[in-house]
Design an enzyme around this catalytic site. Structure first.
Site, PDB file in Angstrom:
ATOM      1  CG  LEU A 188      -1.934  -1.138   1.327  1.00  0.00           C
ATOM      2  CD1 LEU A 188      -2.627  -1.104   2.685  1.00  0.00           C
ATOM      3  CD2 LEU A 188      -2.957  -1.039   0.209  1.00  0.00           C
ATOM      4  CG  PHE A 236       7.378   0.580  -0.447  1.00  0.00           C
ATOM      5  CD1 PHE A 236       7.807  -0.378   0.453  1.00  0.00           C
ATOM      6  CD2 PHE A 236       6.824   0.167  -1.641  1.00  0.00           C
ATOM      7  CE1 PHE A 236       7.695  -1.729   0.170  1.00  0.00           C
ATOM      8  CE2 PHE A 236       6.706  -1.177  -1.945  1.00  0.00           C
ATOM      9  CZ  PHE A 236       7.139  -2.129  -1.038  1.00  0.00           C
ATOM     10  CG  ASN A 292      14.880   5.385   4.424  1.00  0.00           C
ATOM     11  OD1 ASN A 292      15.316   4.412   3.827  1.00  0.00           O
ATOM     12  ND2 ASN A 292      15.608   6.083   5.266  1.00  0.00           N
ATOM     13  N   GLY A 293      11.355   4.055   6.186  1.00  0.00           N
ATOM     14  CA  GLY A 293      11.207   3.321   7.441  1.00  0.00           C
ATOM     15  C   GLY A 293      10.641   1.929   7.266  1.00  0.00           C
ATOM     16  N   GLY A 294      10.084   1.616   6.093  1.00  0.00           N
ATOM     17  CA  GLY A 294       9.489   0.309   5.847  1.00  0.00           C
ATOM     18  C   GLY A 294       8.258   0.441   4.978  1.00  0.00           C
ATOM     19  N   GLY A 295       7.555  -0.686   4.793  1.00  0.00           N
ATOM     20  CA  GLY A 295       6.382  -0.693   3.945  1.00  0.00           C
ATOM     21  C   GLY A 295       5.109  -0.907   4.736  1.00  0.00           C
ATOM     22  CB  VAL A 296       1.781   0.220   4.793  1.00  0.00           C
ATOM     23  CG1 VAL A 296       0.416  -0.182   5.335  1.00  0.00           C
ATOM     24  CG2 VAL A 296       2.461   1.204   5.736  1.00  0.00           C
ATOM     25  CE  LYS A 344       2.999   2.697  10.236  1.00  0.00           C
ATOM     26  NZ  LYS A 344       2.264   3.767  10.966  1.00  0.00           N
ATOM     27  CG  ASP A 390       1.383  13.245  11.439  1.00  0.00           C
ATOM     28  OD1 ASP A 390       1.258  14.384  10.965  1.00  0.00           O
ATOM     29  OD2 ASP A 390       1.889  12.296  10.812  1.00  0.00           O
TER      30      ASP A 390
END
Length: 668
Positions: free
Chosen positions: A236, A238, A240-244, A259, A369
């Site tokens: 769903l 991307f 730099n911290g990872g994907g969903v 996540k 946020d």
């Protein structure tokens, strides 16, 4: 939106800029990591290029391509990693470069930093192929146990911070798939071919990896989704911290979202990594369990070093996407009925979001946020679910978030629940006119935006007063970020700011009849923003300025475009014209030739400014290039180049005119 904009936005409070130009109050221009180098041996040369500081033995020969070594490091481990690596490089006379400051390293490893380049703290260039294996072996031993992010573009050696990749050492370029210049390496026949630099490890087909890399290649091939008891159906999102990822539980057919968080990557402003934030998000969501306005958490998993949070899949559409689809002002003359329908929809959406925020506040949680992309709206538009609680905090902590959307980010005078209340006030206006990013520069703009909303939509101006008061804050609250560094551009051409305690002047409304005044203000602002002391750009602009050697000079994004606009407005800037002329004498390798992105557009601009001979010299250079590989487009391809060459042929002598027209004809 291209997520790379976030990284460039973090470097300067007003304009997109590169990380190495970032200036903060805490670290103005310090190169604090350099102290870990120790004493640089005699005979070594140093240079600063962009984000990097380079060191090499004088006269050292470095091959144009080969196996190079990248070393990653966490923010705190960086000085130790640099010291150990530098000792090895100095002893073996291996050229290397490193990121010199904590600020730069944080920005390079930020949540929306370039995934292909993220994690790289040091780069080593083995002078001869025989040095590669012993250097890798000894470096891995020296840095064993040091923490650092995984570099997605490379092959990792073991579980430490040392990574390798085959690629270019020296900058060389060739046409890419779309005909535009891309970094290149030479194939066995000597022809230049693209050197791909994506977030995936790849080896050129003709290169055989050294035998000692075999176990590391095998370990990489074996890594995957083993250990995840769910069927991954697709990605769903991307960062730099990872994907969903969208997934399904094969045991129940239940739809889920996974996540992902990568250690030491996706850093927030306070240095926390994606794993720490995801762990925090899980704790927050478990504390909100049972609420209909947050996703339900199932479990967390650790696969390799990556952490996954398993949550219910929330069907629907994000509020941001829904808004974009229905926004009436994106169409010409929408009519009173459409405007009224949108105003009613915006009111209903704001009420749903306000109620959801009130529910989490009742549990003692601040979202931190809140913005339109973090709100999921059900298909029947009767329910909203709040997403992404990485920045959440407890009401009792009176905290400020470490990540925030700039269009909804609260100023420094708000903490705790007031952060969400401010975001809700921004949402009240943004659902009608999505221009709330301007509040970061001038909170007094809230009243002007509310006036415009009431003028365009059938919305009572009084109904917006509470939102305006919330955004403006206390009298004379000032800009949203009073501690932000001042822009580097001179402000001598702009009106003086109001004296402390006096109200900010309200600018006159802009209309067709007031165009000359608006034009003059735009000209003054452009001239005030110039930075002729910089080599990469003379005027601020889009991040495309930094994508190629000609970006900051180009017609589409840089100085040529600004000079063309100024000239059309009856204004000249000789200082910027000299800047542009200086950068066209010897164009750097990899400079595009196109109308909007490269040399052709610069030549056309110079001719319009009266620098005809310099324009013809540049056009002759373009005409000699292998233009057949370019796309047929106007922007950077053959159509735009043909128009420029044909136009400038009329300014040339007969021999040169014939060459320019012939090149234009080949493009056509």
């Amino acid at each position: 939106m291209n997520p790379e904009y976030a990284a460039y936005a973090a470097a300067h409070p007003l304009f997109y800029d590169t990380a190495h130009h970032a200036r903060t109050a805490a670290l103005p221009d310090a190169e604090e990591y350099a102290t870990a180098l120790g004493t640089v041996p005699p005979g070594w040369e140093e240079a600063r290029r962009g984000d990097w500081r380079s060191l090499a033995p004088a006269g050292a020969h470095v091959p144009p391509q080969g196996w190079k070594i990248h070393v990653s490091a966490s923010l705190d481990a960086a000085p130790r990693v640099l010291a150990a690596t530098a000792r090895l490089c100095f002893a073996r006379r291996v050229p290397f470069k490193f990121v010199p400051t904590r600020t730069l390293l944080l920005l390079r490893n930020g949540k929306y930093a370039d995934r292909a380049g993220s994690g790289k703290f040091l780069t080593l260039y083995p002078p001869v192929p025989e040095d590669f294996e012993p250097l890798c072996r000894d470096l891995a031993a020296a840095l064993d146990g040091e923490p650092g992010p995984y570099i997605l573009s490379d092959l990792r050696l073991g579980e430490g911070p040392v990574h390798v990749r085959y690629g270019a050492f020296a900058p060389r370029f060739c046409p890419g798939p779309d005909g535009l210049p891309v970094p290149a390496i030479a194939d066995p026949g000597g022809a230049l071919v693209p050197d791909p630099r994506g977030p995936v490890f790849a080896v050129p087909a003709w290169v055989t990896p050294p035998a000692f890399l075999a176990p590391h290649l095998a370990a990489r091939s074996a890594a995957g989704a083993d250990g995840i008891p769910y069927d991954i159906e697709g990605a769903l999102h991307f960062s730099n911290g990872g994907g969903v990822y969208r997934a399904k539980d094969p045991r129940t057919d239940r739809r889920l979202v996974l996540k992902e968080a990568r250690p030491h990557a996706g850093l927030a402003a306070d240095g926390t990594d994606a794993v720490a934030r995801l762990t925090h998000e899980e704790d927050v969501l478990r504390g909100l369990a049972g609420l209909d306005c947050v996703p339900a958490v199932h479990e967390h998993l650790t696969v390799g070093e990556h952490r996954f949070l398993v949550m219910d899949f929330v069907p629907g559409t994000t509020l941001n996407t829904l808004f974009a689809r229905r926004f009436p002002l994106s169409r010409s003359a929408p009519g009173e009925e459409a405007l009224a329908a949108h105003a009613a929809w915006a009111e209903r959406m704001h009420r749903l979001v306000t109620d959801a925020v009130a529910d989490i506040h009742a549990r003692g949680v601040v979202m931190g946020d809140l913005h339109m992309s973090n709100v999921m709206v059900s298909e029947d538009e009767q329910r909203v679910v709040l997403l992404d609680f990485e920045a959440a905090s407890l009401t009792s902590e009176a905290a400020r978030p470490t990540v925030a959307n700039p269009a909804f980010a609260a100023p420094r005078d708000r903490t705790g629940q007031a952060v969400d209340t401010y975001a809700l006030a921004c949402l009240r206006l943004a659902l009608h006119l999505p221009l709330t990013t301007l509040f970061g520069l001038d909170r007094a703009h809230a009243a002007r935006l509310a006036d415009a909303v009431a003028e365009i939509f059938p919305v009572s101006r009084a109904s917006l007063d509470a939102a305006v008061r919330e955004i403006e804050g206390p009298p004379n609250a000032g800009p949203a970020d009073p501690e932000a560094p001042a822009p580097t551009a001179s402000r001598s051409a702009l009106p003086a700011p109001p004296a402390p305690g006096s109200p900010a002047p309200r600018p006159e409304p802009v209309s067709l009849s007031s165009w000359p005044r608006a034009r003059d203000l735009l000209v003054r602002a452009l001239l005030a923003s110039r930075t002729p002391d910089r080599g990469d750009r003379c005027f601020p602009g889009d991040i495309a300025q930094f994508a190629s050697p000609a970006g900051g000079a180009s017609l589409g994004y840089g100085t040529a475009g600004v000079l063309h606009a100024l000239h059309a407005a009856g204004e000249r800037c000789p200082e910027a014209e000299e800047w542009l002329l200086a950068r066209t004498k010897e164009p750097a390798s990899g400079t595009p030739c196109g109308l909007y992105d490269g040399l052709a557009g610069i030549a056309w601009t110079l001719d319009r400014l009266g620098h005809t001979q310099e324009a013809l010299d540049l056009a002759a250079l373009v005409a000699r290039e292998p233009l057949h590989a370019l796309p047929p487009s106007l922007h950077g391809g053959q159509a735009g180049i043909a128009l420029v060459l044909d136009t400038l042929a009329a300014r040339a002598d007969s021999a040169e005119a014939a060459r320019l027209r012939a090149a234009a004809a080949r493009c056509a």
